[in-house]
Design a protein around this motif. Structure first.
Motif, PDB file in Angstrom:
ATOM      1  N   PRO A 198     -13.892  24.548  -0.051  1.00 21.84           N
ATOM      2  CA  PRO A 198     -12.795  23.706   0.440  1.00 21.84           C
ATOM      3  C   PRO A 198     -12.114  22.917  -0.665  1.00 21.84           C
ATOM      4  O   PRO A 198     -11.035  22.384  -0.472  1.00 21.84           O
ATOM      5  N   HIS A 199     -12.764  22.796  -1.843  1.00 22.99           N
ATOM      6  CA  HIS A 199     -12.221  21.987  -2.933  1.00 22.99           C
ATOM      7  C   HIS A 199     -12.448  22.692  -4.267  1.00 22.99           C
ATOM      8  O   HIS A 199     -13.311  23.554  -4.400  1.00 22.99           O
ATOM      9  N   PHE A 200     -11.685  22.285  -5.268  1.00 21.51           N
ATOM     10  CA  PHE A 200     -11.811  22.852  -6.603  1.00 21.51           C
ATOM     11  C   PHE A 200     -12.886  22.168  -7.445  1.00 21.51           C
ATOM     12  O   PHE A 200     -13.382  22.756  -8.402  1.00 21.51           O
ATOM     13  N   SER A 201     -13.238  20.932  -7.125  1.00 19.27           N
ATOM     14  CA  SER A 201     -14.040  20.117  -8.033  1.00 19.27           C
ATOM     15  C   SER A 201     -15.397  20.717  -8.385  1.00 19.27           C
ATOM     16  O   SER A 201     -15.892  20.533  -9.504  1.00 19.27           O
ATOM     17  N   ILE A 202     -16.026  21.437  -7.453  1.00 19.51           N
ATOM     18  CA  ILE A 202     -17.351  22.009  -7.724  1.00 19.51           C
ATOM     19  C   ILE A 202     -17.259  23.381  -8.385  1.00 19.51           C
ATOM     20  O   ILE A 202     -18.259  23.959  -8.811  1.00 19.51           O
ATOM     21  N   LEU A 203     -16.052  23.901  -8.513  1.00 21.84           N
ATOM     22  CA  LEU A 203     -15.844  25.257  -9.016  1.00 21.84           C
ATOM     23  C   LEU A 203     -16.484  25.505 -10.390  1.00 21.84           C
ATOM     24  O   LEU A 203     -17.171  26.517 -10.569  1.00 21.84           O
ATOM     25  N   PRO A 204     -16.308  24.636 -11.394  1.00 24.39           N
ATOM     26  CA  PRO A 204     -16.906  24.944 -12.708  1.00 24.39           C
ATOM     27  C   PRO A 204     -18.424  25.031 -12.679  1.00 24.39           C
ATOM     28  O   PRO A 204     -19.008  25.837 -13.396  1.00 24.39           O
ATOM     29  N   THR A 205     -19.068  24.222 -11.848  1.00 24.24           N
ATOM     30  CA  THR A 205     -20.525  24.277 -11.740  1.00 24.24           C
ATOM     31  C   THR A 205     -20.978  25.611 -11.162  1.00 24.24           C
ATOM     32  O   THR A 205     -21.924  26.238 -11.658  1.00 24.24           O
ATOM     33  N   VAL A 206     -20.285  26.058 -10.103  1.00 24.02           N
ATOM     34  CA  VAL A 206     -20.633  27.340  -9.481  1.00 24.02           C
ATOM     35  C   VAL A 206     -20.391  28.492 -10.456  1.00 24.02           C
ATOM     36  O   VAL A 206     -21.229  29.393 -10.604  1.00 24.02           O
ATOM     37  N   LEU A 207     -19.268  28.471 -11.159  1.00 24.14           N
ATOM     38  CA  LEU A 207     -18.963  29.542 -12.109  1.00 24.14           C
ATOM     39  C   LEU A 207     -19.989  29.587 -13.240  1.00 24.14           C
ATOM     40  O   LEU A 207     -20.353  30.668 -13.723  1.00 24.14           O
ATOM     41  N   GLY A 208     -20.458  28.418 -13.653  1.00 26.78           N
ATOM     42  CA  GLY A 208     -21.423  28.361 -14.746  1.00 26.78           C
ATOM     43  C   GLY A 208     -22.778  28.917 -14.386  1.00 26.78           C
ATOM     44  O   GLY A 208     -23.588  29.213 -15.278  1.00 26.78           O
ATOM     45  N   GLU A 209     -23.046  29.061 -13.081  1.00 30.67           N
ATOM     46  CA  GLU A 209     -24.359  29.526 -12.632  1.00 30.67           C
ATOM     47  C   GLU A 209     -24.303  30.910 -11.988  1.00 30.67           C
ATOM     48  O   GLU A 209     -25.312  31.406 -11.495  1.00 30.67           O
TER      49      GLU A 209
ATOM     50  N   HIS B  90     -15.452  37.430  -6.279  1.00 30.27           N
ATOM     51  CA  HIS B  90     -14.536  36.314  -6.513  1.00 30.27           C
ATOM     52  C   HIS B  90     -14.917  35.060  -5.729  1.00 30.27           C
ATOM     53  O   HIS B  90     -15.477  35.139  -4.634  1.00 30.27           O
ATOM     54  N   LEU B  91     -14.551  33.928  -6.341  1.00 33.65           N
ATOM     55  CA  LEU B  91     -14.638  32.622  -5.695  1.00 33.65           C
ATOM     56  C   LEU B  91     -13.213  32.213  -5.346  1.00 33.65           C
ATOM     57  O   LEU B  91     -12.334  32.226  -6.213  1.00 33.65           O
ATOM     58  N   VAL B  92     -12.985  31.831  -4.097  1.00 37.91           N
ATOM     59  CA  VAL B  92     -11.648  31.466  -3.638  1.00 37.91           C
ATOM     60  C   VAL B  92     -11.681  30.057  -3.059  1.00 37.91           C
ATOM     61  O   VAL B  92     -12.636  29.678  -2.374  1.00 37.91           O
ATOM     62  N   VAL B  93     -10.655  29.286  -3.352  1.00 37.29           N
ATOM     63  CA  VAL B  93     -10.515  27.946  -2.775  1.00 37.29           C
ATOM     64  C   VAL B  93      -9.526  28.018  -1.622  1.00 37.29           C
ATOM     65  O   VAL B  93      -8.549  28.766  -1.667  1.00 37.29           O
ATOM     66  N   SER B  94      -9.783  27.257  -0.573  1.00 36.79           N
ATOM     67  CA  SER B  94      -8.989  27.288   0.651  1.00 36.79           C
ATOM     68  C   SER B  94      -7.488  27.293   0.383  1.00 36.79           C
ATOM     69  O   SER B  94      -6.979  26.505  -0.417  1.00 36.79           O
ATOM     70  N   ARG B  95      -6.774  28.172   1.080  1.00 41.33           N
ATOM     71  CA  ARG B  95      -5.318  28.266   0.932  1.00 41.33           C
ATOM     72  C   ARG B  95      -4.609  27.028   1.460  1.00 41.33           C
ATOM     73  O   ARG B  95      -3.429  26.808   1.160  1.00 41.33           O
ATOM     74  N   SER B  96      -5.303  26.199   2.239  1.00 43.51           N
ATOM     75  CA  SER B  96      -4.674  24.980   2.764  1.00 43.51           C
ATOM     76  C   SER B  96      -4.281  24.027   1.649  1.00 43.51           C
ATOM     77  O   SER B  96      -3.491  23.111   1.856  1.00 43.51           O
ATOM     78  N   LEU B  97      -4.837  24.231   0.435  1.00 42.81           N
ATOM     79  CA  LEU B  97      -4.503  23.383  -0.695  1.00 42.81           C
ATOM     80  C   LEU B  97      -3.249  23.855  -1.422  1.00 42.81           C
ATOM     81  O   LEU B  97      -2.805  23.218  -2.376  1.00 42.81           O
TER      82      LEU B  97
ATOM     83  N   ARG C 195       0.845  -1.189   0.000  1.00 40.55           N
ATOM     84  CA  ARG C 195       0.000   0.000   0.000  1.00 40.55           C
ATOM     85  C   ARG C 195       0.888   1.250   0.000  1.00 40.55           C
ATOM     86  O   ARG C 195       1.769   1.400   0.840  1.00 40.55           O
ATOM     87  N   PHE C 196       0.640   2.146  -0.945  1.00 39.53           N
ATOM     88  CA  PHE C 196       1.332   3.422  -1.021  1.00 39.53           C
ATOM     89  C   PHE C 196       0.352   4.537  -0.678  1.00 39.53           C
ATOM     90  O   PHE C 196      -0.853   4.410  -0.911  1.00 39.53           O
ATOM     91  N   THR C 197       0.887   5.638  -0.160  1.00 41.47           N
ATOM     92  CA  THR C 197       0.045   6.775   0.209  1.00 41.47           C
ATOM     93  C   THR C 197       0.584   8.040  -0.437  1.00 41.47           C
ATOM     94  O   THR C 197       1.759   8.378  -0.285  1.00 41.47           O
ATOM     95  N   LEU C 198      -0.282   8.738  -1.155  1.00 45.22           N
ATOM     96  CA  LEU C 198       0.089   9.937  -1.896  1.00 45.22           C
ATOM     97  C   LEU C 198      -0.850  11.069  -1.509  1.00 45.22           C
ATOM     98  O   LEU C 198      -2.066  10.884  -1.454  1.00 45.22           O
ATOM     99  N   ALA C 199      -0.308  12.244  -1.226  1.00 47.91           N
ATOM    100  CA  ALA C 199      -1.121  13.419  -0.907  1.00 47.91           C
ATOM    101  C   ALA C 199      -1.147  14.356  -2.111  1.00 47.91           C
ATOM    102  O   ALA C 199      -0.104  14.630  -2.716  1.00 47.91           O
ATOM    103  N   MET C 200      -2.341  14.854  -2.446  1.00 50.10           N
ATOM    104  CA  MET C 200      -2.480  15.788  -3.553  1.00 50.10           C
ATOM    105  C   MET C 200      -3.818  16.517  -3.443  1.00 50.10           C
ATOM    106  O   MET C 200      -4.706  16.091  -2.700  1.00 50.10           O
ATOM    107  N   THR C 201      -3.961  17.615  -4.170  1.00 46.64           N
ATOM    108  CA  THR C 201      -5.222  18.344  -4.169  1.00 46.64           C
ATOM    109  C   THR C 201      -6.207  17.663  -5.113  1.00 46.64           C
ATOM    110  O   THR C 201      -5.838  16.795  -5.913  1.00 46.64           O
ATOM    111  N   ASP C 202      -7.461  18.103  -5.042  1.00 48.90           N
ATOM    112  CA  ASP C 202      -8.432  17.544  -5.982  1.00 48.90           C
ATOM    113  C   ASP C 202      -8.131  18.009  -7.411  1.00 48.90           C
ATOM    114  O   ASP C 202      -8.511  17.349  -8.377  1.00 48.90           O
TER     115      ASP C 202
END
Length: 309
Positions: free
Chosen positions: A222-233, A192-199, A96-103
């Protein structure tokens, strides 16, 4: 104490990190009674309760806090030394390997990594943890994670890095309300829409602060994944790396089209890099995993360089 079973220490560390007998059993691939029995042995060994049940889970005692600080790094070093003495066969391994990364990394980079992993090591398990930029250096030094992919330099003289791609920040917004050219006045006038600086994506914000400018933030996610949906609306504006902006624009090409604009101020280019502990270079398995990530992403060369301290 001279004949302590390393499996007991692994159980203790896993319990400490997960705060749950059930989750610890799942991660260790043992039964819950086995974890409970190991805990009773640990309590007898260290003459302390170690963990107390609460609404939040298994809360460590002060003694457990101290033991974790002392034992975690030692166990990681022992396991790395033992592993270095063995060869590694990815085709048959179930490590098992463990990798940390943003969405962002999960969307833009992870599919290529996982496809190659499945092809070369079908039985290997990979856990991806959400990136918390303020914690990753500690996670790496204690062996909580094997590697990190991020765009901000990680401190530490024993942390190595390999740049895997270079990118730049751009603005992205709803194409219906976007101007032909984004001026600084228009940029500052928009919400503006801002994503958490913790990323780890706060570089543009730092440049604005140096310029003595402040934007109007209406939404923090908290995450980038929902960003395009919010921007589109909405008519909000966001700052993201170009590669992910192009991916978002492609995803919404048939719906509310998103427009990409250059930033109206200068922000340095960003190096997205793979980071790992220098200590892990003694492990054939971890060396193989790093090389797989670099090859999967098509990075030229595979040399490591020391991280900024």
């Amino acid at each position: 104490m001279s004949n302590v079973d390393l499996n007991l220490i692994r159980t203790f560390i896993t319990l400490y990190e997960l705060r749950s007998v059930t989750l610890a059993a799942e991660q260790l691939y043992v039964t819950q009674p086995s974890v409970s029995y190991a805990l009773s042995r640990l309590r007898e060994l260290f003459n302390d309760r170690l963990f107390v049940r609460s609404k939040e889970g298994m809360e460590p005692t002060a003694a457990a806090e101290q033991l974790y600080r002392e034992l975690h790094g030692s166990l990681t070093q022992i396991e790395t030394t033992l592993e270095g003495a063995r060869s590694f066969d990815p085709s048959s391994s179930n490590k098992r390997f463990t990798l940390a990364m943003t969405d962002l990394g999960e969307m833009a980079l992870f599919p290529r990594i996982f496809r190659r992993l499945q092809r070369e090591a079908p039985n290997v398990e990979l856990e991806v943890l959400p990136l918390e930029i303020d914690k990753v250096a500690e996670w790496m030094s204690t062996g909580r994670i094997d590697a990190v992919i991020c765009s901000r330099p990680l401190p530490g003289r024993d942390i190595n890095r390999q740049v895997i791609l270079q990118d730049r920040y751009v603005c992205i917004m709803n194409g219906k309300t976007a101007p032909d050219q984004l001026s600084m006045d228009e940029f500052l006038a928009r919400k503006h829409l801002v994503v958490s600086r913790s990323l780890g994506h706060g570089l543009a914000e730092e440049v604005l602060a140096d310029l003595g400018l402040q934007r109007k933030v209406s939404l923090v996610l908290p995450h980038f994944s929902i960003l395009p949906t919010v921007l589109g609306e909405t008519d909000l504006l966001a700052i993201v790396p170009l590669e992910i902006a192009e991916l978002f624009a492609e995803m919404h090409a048939e719906g509310a089209a998103l427009k990409i604009c250059p930033l109206p101020f200068e922000v340095p280019a960003i190096d997205v890099a793979l980071y790992w502990s220098e200590r892990s270079e003694r492990s054939p398995a971890l060396t193989w995993m790093r090389q797989l990530i670099i090859a999967a992403l098509g990075v030229e060369g595979s040399g490591a360089s020391g991280s900024e301290s």
